[in-house]
Scaffold this motif. Structure first.
Motif, PDB file in Angstrom:
ATOM      1  N   ASN A 121       0.839  -1.201   0.000  1.00 46.10           N
ATOM      2  CA  ASN A 121       0.000   0.000   0.000  1.00 46.10           C
ATOM      3  C   ASN A 121       0.873   1.250   0.000  1.00 46.10           C
ATOM      4  OD1 ASN A 121      -3.014   1.011   0.682  1.00 46.10           O
ATOM      5  ND2 ASN A 121      -1.525   2.316   1.713  1.00 46.10           N
ATOM      6  N   CYS A 122       0.746   2.051  -1.072  1.00 50.16           N
ATOM      7  CA  CYS A 122       1.434   3.344  -1.169  1.00 50.16           C
ATOM      8  C   CYS A 122       0.377   4.434  -1.297  1.00 50.16           C
ATOM      9  CB  CYS A 122       2.372   3.376  -2.370  1.00 50.16           C
ATOM     10  SG  CYS A 122       3.849   2.374  -2.194  1.00 50.16           S
ATOM     11  N   SER A 123      -0.147   4.872  -0.179  1.00 44.81           N
ATOM     12  CA  SER A 123      -1.157   5.926  -0.202  1.00 44.81           C
ATOM     13  C   SER A 123      -0.547   7.313  -0.330  1.00 44.81           C
ATOM     14  CB  SER A 123      -2.014   5.863   1.068  1.00 44.81           C
ATOM     15  OG  SER A 123      -2.928   4.788   1.016  1.00 44.81           O
ATOM     16  N   LEU A 124       0.750   7.436  -0.076  1.00 39.41           N
ATOM     17  CA  LEU A 124       1.444   8.704  -0.263  1.00 39.41           C
ATOM     18  C   LEU A 124       2.027   8.741  -1.669  1.00 39.41           C
ATOM     19  CD1 LEU A 124       3.313   8.910   3.158  1.00 39.41           C
ATOM     20  CD2 LEU A 124       1.195  10.072   2.506  1.00 39.41           C
ATOM     21  N   VAL A 125       1.958   9.894  -2.318  1.00 38.88           N
ATOM     22  CA  VAL A 125       2.435  10.009  -3.693  1.00 38.88           C
ATOM     23  C   VAL A 125       3.514  11.075  -3.779  1.00 38.88           C
ATOM     24  CG1 VAL A 125       0.191   9.324  -4.589  1.00 38.88           C
ATOM     25  CG2 VAL A 125       0.715  11.749  -4.370  1.00 38.88           C
ATOM     26  N   SER A 126       4.279  11.011  -4.861  1.00 39.48           N
ATOM     27  CA  SER A 126       5.320  12.009  -5.081  1.00 39.48           C
ATOM     28  C   SER A 126       5.361  12.389  -6.549  1.00 39.48           C
ATOM     29  CB  SER A 126       6.688  11.462  -4.653  1.00 39.48           C
ATOM     30  OG  SER A 126       7.069  10.392  -5.494  1.00 39.48           O
ATOM     31  N   PHE A 127       5.756  13.600  -6.817  1.00 37.19           N
ATOM     32  CA  PHE A 127       6.003  14.037  -8.188  1.00 37.19           C
ATOM     33  C   PHE A 127       6.904  15.265  -8.137  1.00 37.19           C
ATOM     34  CE2 PHE A 127       2.109  16.085  -6.782  1.00 37.19           C
ATOM     35  CZ  PHE A 127       2.300  17.414  -7.126  1.00 37.19           C
ATOM     36  N   GLY A 128       7.608  15.487  -9.224  1.00 29.54           N
ATOM     37  CA  GLY A 128       8.456  16.667  -9.300  1.00 29.54           C
ATOM     38  C   GLY A 128       9.687  16.606  -8.428  1.00 29.54           C
ATOM     39  N   LEU A 129      10.158  15.393  -8.083  1.00 24.54           N
ATOM     40  CA  LEU A 129      11.340  15.278  -7.231  1.00 24.54           C
ATOM     41  C   LEU A 129      12.623  15.064  -8.027  1.00 24.54           C
ATOM     42  CD1 LEU A 129       9.991  13.146  -4.245  1.00 24.54           C
ATOM     43  CD2 LEU A 129      10.266  15.617  -4.402  1.00 24.54           C
ATOM     44  N   GLY A 130      12.518  15.186  -9.335  1.00 30.95           N
ATOM     45  CA  GLY A 130      13.725  15.100 -10.150  1.00 30.95           C
ATOM     46  C   GLY A 130      13.795  13.830 -10.969  1.00 30.95           C
ATOM     47  N   GLN A 131      14.488  13.938 -12.101  1.00 33.34           N
ATOM     48  CA  GLN A 131      14.552  12.832 -13.045  1.00 33.34           C
ATOM     49  C   GLN A 131      15.262  11.616 -12.467  1.00 33.34           C
ATOM     50  OE1 GLN A 131      16.626  13.705 -16.690  1.00 33.34           O
ATOM     51  NE2 GLN A 131      15.675  11.998 -17.787  1.00 33.34           N
ATOM     52  N   GLN A 132      16.353  11.833 -11.735  1.00 33.07           N
ATOM     53  CA  GLN A 132      17.089  10.690 -11.202  1.00 33.07           C
ATOM     54  C   GLN A 132      16.254   9.924 -10.184  1.00 33.07           C
ATOM     55  OE1 GLN A 132      20.137   9.618 -12.407  1.00 33.07           O
ATOM     56  NE2 GLN A 132      19.448   7.814 -11.264  1.00 33.07           N
ATOM     57  N   PHE A 133      15.527  10.660  -9.331  1.00 36.33           N
ATOM     58  CA  PHE A 133      14.646   9.992  -8.381  1.00 36.33           C
ATOM     59  C   PHE A 133      13.614   9.157  -9.118  1.00 36.33           C
ATOM     60  CE2 PHE A 133      10.323  10.201  -6.663  1.00 36.33           C
ATOM     61  CZ  PHE A 133      10.468   9.361  -5.566  1.00 36.33           C
ATOM     62  N   GLU A 134      12.993   9.733 -10.152  1.00 32.20           N
ATOM     63  CA  GLU A 134      11.972   9.002 -10.893  1.00 32.20           C
ATOM     64  C   GLU A 134      12.551   7.738 -11.516  1.00 32.20           C
ATOM     65  OE1 GLU A 134      10.172  11.634 -13.682  1.00 32.20           O
ATOM     66  OE2 GLU A 134       9.164  12.846 -12.145  1.00 32.20           O
ATOM     67  N   LEU A 135      13.735   7.843 -12.101  1.00 35.18           N
ATOM     68  CA  LEU A 135      14.359   6.672 -12.720  1.00 35.18           C
ATOM     69  C   LEU A 135      14.633   5.586 -11.685  1.00 35.18           C
ATOM     70  CD1 LEU A 135      16.874   8.433 -15.154  1.00 35.18           C
ATOM     71  CD2 LEU A 135      14.812   7.159 -15.788  1.00 35.18           C
ATOM     72  N   ASP A 136      15.181   5.977 -10.534  1.00 37.81           N
ATOM     73  CA  ASP A 136      15.506   4.999  -9.494  1.00 37.81           C
ATOM     74  C   ASP A 136      14.241   4.384  -8.904  1.00 37.81           C
ATOM     75  OD1 ASP A 136      18.162   5.580  -9.883  1.00 37.81           O
ATOM     76  OD2 ASP A 136      18.334   6.913  -8.147  1.00 37.81           O
ATOM     77  N   ALA A 137      13.222   5.218  -8.681  1.00 34.78           N
ATOM     78  CA  ALA A 137      11.980   4.716  -8.099  1.00 34.78           C
ATOM     79  C   ALA A 137      11.278   3.757  -9.050  1.00 34.78           C
ATOM     80  CB  ALA A 137      11.056   5.878  -7.739  1.00 34.78           C
ATOM     81  N   VAL A 138      11.194   4.131 -10.317  1.00 32.32           N
ATOM     82  CA  VAL A 138      10.528   3.262 -11.296  1.00 32.32           C
ATOM     83  C   VAL A 138      11.268   1.934 -11.422  1.00 32.32           C
ATOM     84  CG1 VAL A 138       9.966   2.993 -13.744  1.00 32.32           C
ATOM     85  CG2 VAL A 138       9.451   5.144 -12.579  1.00 32.32           C
ATOM     86  N   ALA A 139      12.590   1.976 -11.416  1.00 32.77           N
ATOM     87  CA  ALA A 139      13.367   0.732 -11.506  1.00 32.77           C
ATOM     88  C   ALA A 139      13.076  -0.176 -10.320  1.00 32.77           C
ATOM     89  CB  ALA A 139      14.856   1.056 -11.580  1.00 32.77           C
ATOM     90  N   SER A 140      13.003   0.397  -9.119  1.00 33.71           N
ATOM     91  CA  SER A 140      12.708  -0.400  -7.928  1.00 33.71           C
ATOM     92  C   SER A 140      11.296  -0.971  -7.986  1.00 33.71           C
ATOM     93  CB  SER A 140      12.881   0.460  -6.677  1.00 33.71           C
ATOM     94  OG  SER A 140      12.585  -0.280  -5.510  1.00 33.71           O
TER      95      SER A 140
END
Length: 359
Positions: A192-211
């Motif tokens: 369950n991920c009820s907390l969301v994030s956006f706009g934290l930077g391209q590297q964060f997005e790449l690392d998060a999506v990979a995980s």
């Protein structure tokens, strides 16, 4: 369907009202044959739902074995969750909660099987309230609020103190989740991920999506995420984790004067999997956390997590593993995504119980 009378109960003639004529009362232990559908009526001791028999008599549900369906928990009855409980309450499923931690002394979490972890350097106790609220929606014991899947076990991973997402803390929470999954391939997990994030930077997005993709590669895992509360339509950037392919994304609806409406604040885009209840009665938590928000897609995510846990539990009881493809397929058949209208109890019985049992 049959229900059992739990307390002395008046038989009301013609309408669901405490002022309707009555010709007898039923003693505890009596059995009633009533319609599966719940009817809205007079509020009594906080409960507004009534049962009806074939003769047109009404029975206040609060004095019956269907009393879990309280007026301020309309989703339990409208979605037919209490019809699923005799088949499963989420047993055999572990929910991993990435949030603000939990408070074990919250009324509906007391005595539950839960483990606290933290990636922000404390003992994992919730001082904000969000994680405790989400946990109560998922597995609340019913002391004041009934969770959708009260039989699940919970692992709480604290990633925030205040509900705000910091990129590195979220990544560490995902990494901790991966360790749990890698350590036990035999358990069934719903995240369950009820907390969301956006706009934290391209590297964060790449690392998060990979995980997240590594997490979803497990055949015994479903990840549910909130769509967010920014009133966005068709966002052109990553809302993590909800926009990642394979994640079960949920936006929210509320019930107003008997009608279902999408939350105005809900983010929504065509790939959102389900429109789920986005509100929660906070009476049980208002003393512990007076600032807890009673509405949002966070709530819809937790509701969806509980619902998926029920599906997964029935699959694991047959020795099968349950993943995001299974969940997405079934959710598409039992929810009306574009309108938010809950399905009928007959559809719940046919699709949730029968389909899950046969899957």
């Amino acid at each position: 369907m049959k229900v059992t009378v739990k307390d002395y109960l008046n038989v009301r003639v013609g309408k669901p009202s405490v002022n309707a004529p009555t010709y007898q009362y039923l003693a505890p232990g009596s059995e009633l044959e009533v319609e599966e559908q719940l009817h809205q009526g007079d509020k009594f001791e906080g409960v507004t739902t009534w049962l009806k028999d074939a003769a047109g008599n009404y029975y206040w549900s609060g004095a019956t074995s269907r009393s879990e369906t309280t007026g301020n928990q309309w989703w339990i009855g409208d979605y037919g969750i209490d019809l699923v409980w005799p088949h499963s309450k989420g047993e055999g499923v572990t929910v991993i909660l990435l949030d603000s931690g939990i408070r074990e002394d919250s009324p509906d979490l007391f005595g539950k099987t839960m483990t606290k972890r933290s990636v922000i350097g404390d003992d994992g106790t919730d001082t904000f309230g969000h994680g405790t609220l989400m946990s109560s929606i998922i597995l609340g014991s019913g002391r004041s609020i009934h969770g959708v899947a009260p039989g699940v076990e919970l692992i709480s991973i604290k990633i925030t103190n205040d509900g705000g997402i910091r990129g590195q803390d979220f990544l560490e929470g995902l990494n901790e989740t991966e360790k749990i999954l890698d350590a036990d391939n035999n358990k069934q997990f719903v995240i369950n991920c009820s907390l969301v994030s956006f706009g934290l930077g391209q590297q964060f997005e790449l690392d998060a999506v990979a995980s997240i993709k590594r997490i979803l590669s497990h055949e015994n895992v479903v990840l549910c995420a909130a769509a967010g509360n920014n009133s966005f339509r068709n966002p052109h950037f990553e809302i993590i984790p909800a926009t990642v392919a394979g994640v079960i994304a949920a936006d929210g609806l509320i019930k107003v004067n008997g009608n279902y409406e999408r939350l105005l604040s809900s983010n929504y885009w065509p790939a959102v999997n389900v429109t789920a209840p986005g509100e929660y009665p906070i009476e049980a938590l208002k003393d512990l956390f007076p600032h807890v928000d009673p509405q949002g897609t966070s709530h819809a995510c937790a509701y969806t997590t509980g619902l998926v846990a029920l599906f997964a539990s029935m699959a694991t009881a047959k020795g099968k593993k349950y993943n995001h493809l299974d969940a997405a397929s079934l959710l598409a058949r039992i929810t009306f995504r574009d309108t938010g209208f809950p399905p009928s109890t007959q559809l719940i019985r046919e699709k949730i119980i029968n389909t899950s049992s046969d899957s």
